[in-house]
Design a protein around this motif. Structure first.
Motif, PDB file in Angstrom:
ATOM      1  N   VAL A   1     -11.095  29.415  16.032  1.00  0.00           N
ATOM      2  CA  VAL A   1      -9.806  29.345  16.731  1.00  0.00           C
ATOM      3  C   VAL A   1      -9.178  30.735  16.793  1.00  0.00           C
ATOM      4  N   LEU A   2      -9.261  31.465  15.697  1.00  0.00           N
ATOM      5  CA  LEU A   2      -8.732  32.827  15.671  1.00  0.00           C
ATOM      6  C   LEU A   2      -9.446  33.724  16.676  1.00  0.00           C
ATOM      7  N   LEU A   3     -10.753  33.600  16.731  1.00  0.00           N
ATOM      8  CA  LEU A   3     -11.536  34.407  17.676  1.00  0.00           C
ATOM      9  C   LEU A   3     -11.169  34.055  19.112  1.00  0.00           C
ATOM     10  N   SER A   4     -10.945  32.780  19.355  1.00  0.00           N
ATOM     11  CA  SER A   4     -10.556  32.340  20.692  1.00  0.00           C
ATOM     12  C   SER A   4      -9.186  32.899  21.069  1.00  0.00           C
ATOM     13  N   GLU A   5      -8.241  32.822  20.141  1.00  0.00           N
ATOM     14  CA  GLU A   5      -6.899  33.340  20.408  1.00  0.00           C
ATOM     15  C   GLU A   5      -6.920  34.849  20.617  1.00  0.00           C
ATOM     16  N   TRP A   6      -7.715  35.543  19.834  1.00  0.00           N
ATOM     17  CA  TRP A   6      -7.829  36.993  19.981  1.00  0.00           C
ATOM     18  C   TRP A   6      -8.397  37.351  21.353  1.00  0.00           C
ATOM     19  N   THR A   7      -9.400  36.603  21.783  1.00  0.00           N
ATOM     20  CA  THR A   7     -10.004  36.859  23.097  1.00  0.00           C
ATOM     21  C   THR A   7      -9.002  36.638  24.212  1.00  0.00           C
ATOM     22  N   LYS A   8      -8.219  35.560  24.106  1.00  0.00           N
ATOM     23  CA  LYS A   8      -7.227  35.264  25.147  1.00  0.00           C
ATOM     24  C   LYS A   8      -6.148  36.337  25.209  1.00  0.00           C
ATOM     25  N   VAL A   9      -5.680  36.775  24.050  1.00  0.00           N
ATOM     26  CA  VAL A   9      -4.595  37.751  24.014  1.00  0.00           C
ATOM     27  C   VAL A   9      -5.050  39.120  24.513  1.00  0.00           C
ATOM     28  N   LYS A  10      -6.210  39.559  24.103  1.00  0.00           N
ATOM     29  CA  LYS A  10      -6.648  40.918  24.448  1.00  0.00           C
ATOM     30  C   LYS A  10      -7.043  41.049  25.920  1.00  0.00           C
ATOM     31  N   THR A  11      -7.332  39.921  26.580  1.00  0.00           N
ATOM     32  CA  THR A  11      -7.713  39.990  27.991  1.00  0.00           C
ATOM     33  C   THR A  11      -6.511  39.926  28.934  1.00  0.00           C
ATOM     34  N   VAL A  12      -5.318  39.751  28.362  1.00  0.00           N
ATOM     35  CA  VAL A  12      -4.103  39.713  29.176  1.00  0.00           C
ATOM     36  C   VAL A  12      -3.482  41.107  29.187  1.00  0.00           C
ATOM     37  N   ARG A  13      -3.283  41.677  30.373  1.00  0.00           N
ATOM     38  CA  ARG A  13      -2.787  43.044  30.490  1.00  0.00           C
ATOM     39  C   ARG A  13      -1.413  43.214  29.853  1.00  0.00           C
ATOM     40  N   SER A  14      -0.582  42.181  29.947  1.00  0.00           N
ATOM     41  CA  SER A  14       0.779  42.295  29.425  1.00  0.00           C
ATOM     42  C   SER A  14       0.817  42.513  27.919  1.00  0.00           C
ATOM     43  N   THR A  15      -0.257  42.102  27.227  1.00  0.00           N
ATOM     44  CA  THR A  15      -0.304  42.273  25.779  1.00  0.00           C
ATOM     45  C   THR A  15      -0.082  43.724  25.395  1.00  0.00           C
ATOM     46  N   PHE A  16      -0.901  44.599  25.935  1.00  0.00           N
ATOM     47  CA  PHE A  16      -0.840  45.999  25.552  1.00  0.00           C
ATOM     48  C   PHE A  16       0.322  46.723  26.230  1.00  0.00           C
TER      49      PHE A  16
END
Length: 254
Positions: A6-21
């Protein structure tokens, strides 16, 4: 389902969203930049301060003045971690894949913590060192009593605000609605109520007011508690927001 996938999935979703960074970089730039400007102008106008202002002058806290606006980006980031999935409908797939609602909320909280905490720590130290450099002879030093604690307190406050905003995001689900509550709360309601004599004592227990004690070295002339109490007050707001968010997640999205 175990926590690691679940953590890996959440990390993947967050890092692929441009707004994150974008939002995290904005939090750093705004906090550091505004704090530097305020420190610079304060140094240039220090001779114009009255005796009371000089007696209560806190150079450490002053260098963190930019967090008032910088936290806006942190709030947006945390809200979007939840709100983006509800807006796009992806939340249905997420809830189907992770039926344990507590596991999902915890995974998102850990992801937000892992991303915000390092940014907050770097922001706090850079804000401090740059601000003190611009304060010239009025600067504080990291080894002075209470200063290092205040720098870490600034980072802790930014991180707790992110977790609090995440909880609100779970409660309201829609980004516009969440931001429509959080922005007025931090930028209008809290500052206004803290200035109203009859209710200011209540406003002093709002998370941003409590957070100001975490990042301060000198005692406040208006707020009666210290940094440790400020930390626990912020923590209570975070636990309450995440707790209510979890209850609603289980009831509405069961």
């Amino acid at each position: 389902m175990t926590m690691v996938p679940v953590l890996l999935s959440e990390w993947t979703k967050v890092k692929t969203v441009r707004s994150t960074f974008i939002t995290l970089i904005a939090a750093f730039v705004v906090t550091v930049g505004l704090g530097a400007l305020i420190s610079f102008f304060t140094n240039n106008n220090f001779k114009n301060l009255n005796a009371s202002e000089r007696a209560n002058f806190d150079p450490t806290s002053l260098s963190f003045s930019g967090v008032f606006l910088g936290q806006l980006a942190i709030i947006v980031f945390a809200v979007l971690v939840v709100g983006n999935e509800y807006s796009t409908g992806m939340i249905r797939a997420t809830l189907a894949a992770v039926p344990q609602r507590a596991t999902l909320l915890l995974a998102k909280a850990v992801t937000v913590l892992a991303l915000v905490a390092p940014v907050a720590l770097v922001t706090a130290f850079v804000s401090f060192f740059l601000g003190q450099a611009l304060l010239g002879s009025h600067e504080a030093h990291l080894g002075d009593p209470g200063v290092l604690r205040a720098v870490f307190g600034m980072a802790i406050y930014m991180t707790l605000i992110a977790l609090f905003s995440l909880g609100v995001g779970f409660m309201l689900r829609k980004p516009v609605l969440s931001l429509g509550l959080l922005m007025p709360f931090f930028f209008l309601i809290s500052p206004i109520l803290s200035a109203v004599p009859k209710v200011k004592n209540i406003a002093h227990y709002f998370p941003d007011q409590a957070g100001s004690r975490l990042a301060a070295v000198h005692e406040s002339t208006t707020i009666s508690y210290g940094p440790l109490a400020g930390f626990f007050i912020c923590l209570v707001w975070v636990v309450a927001a995440l707790g209510i968010g979890l209850v609603l997640l289980k009831r509405r999205d069961a």
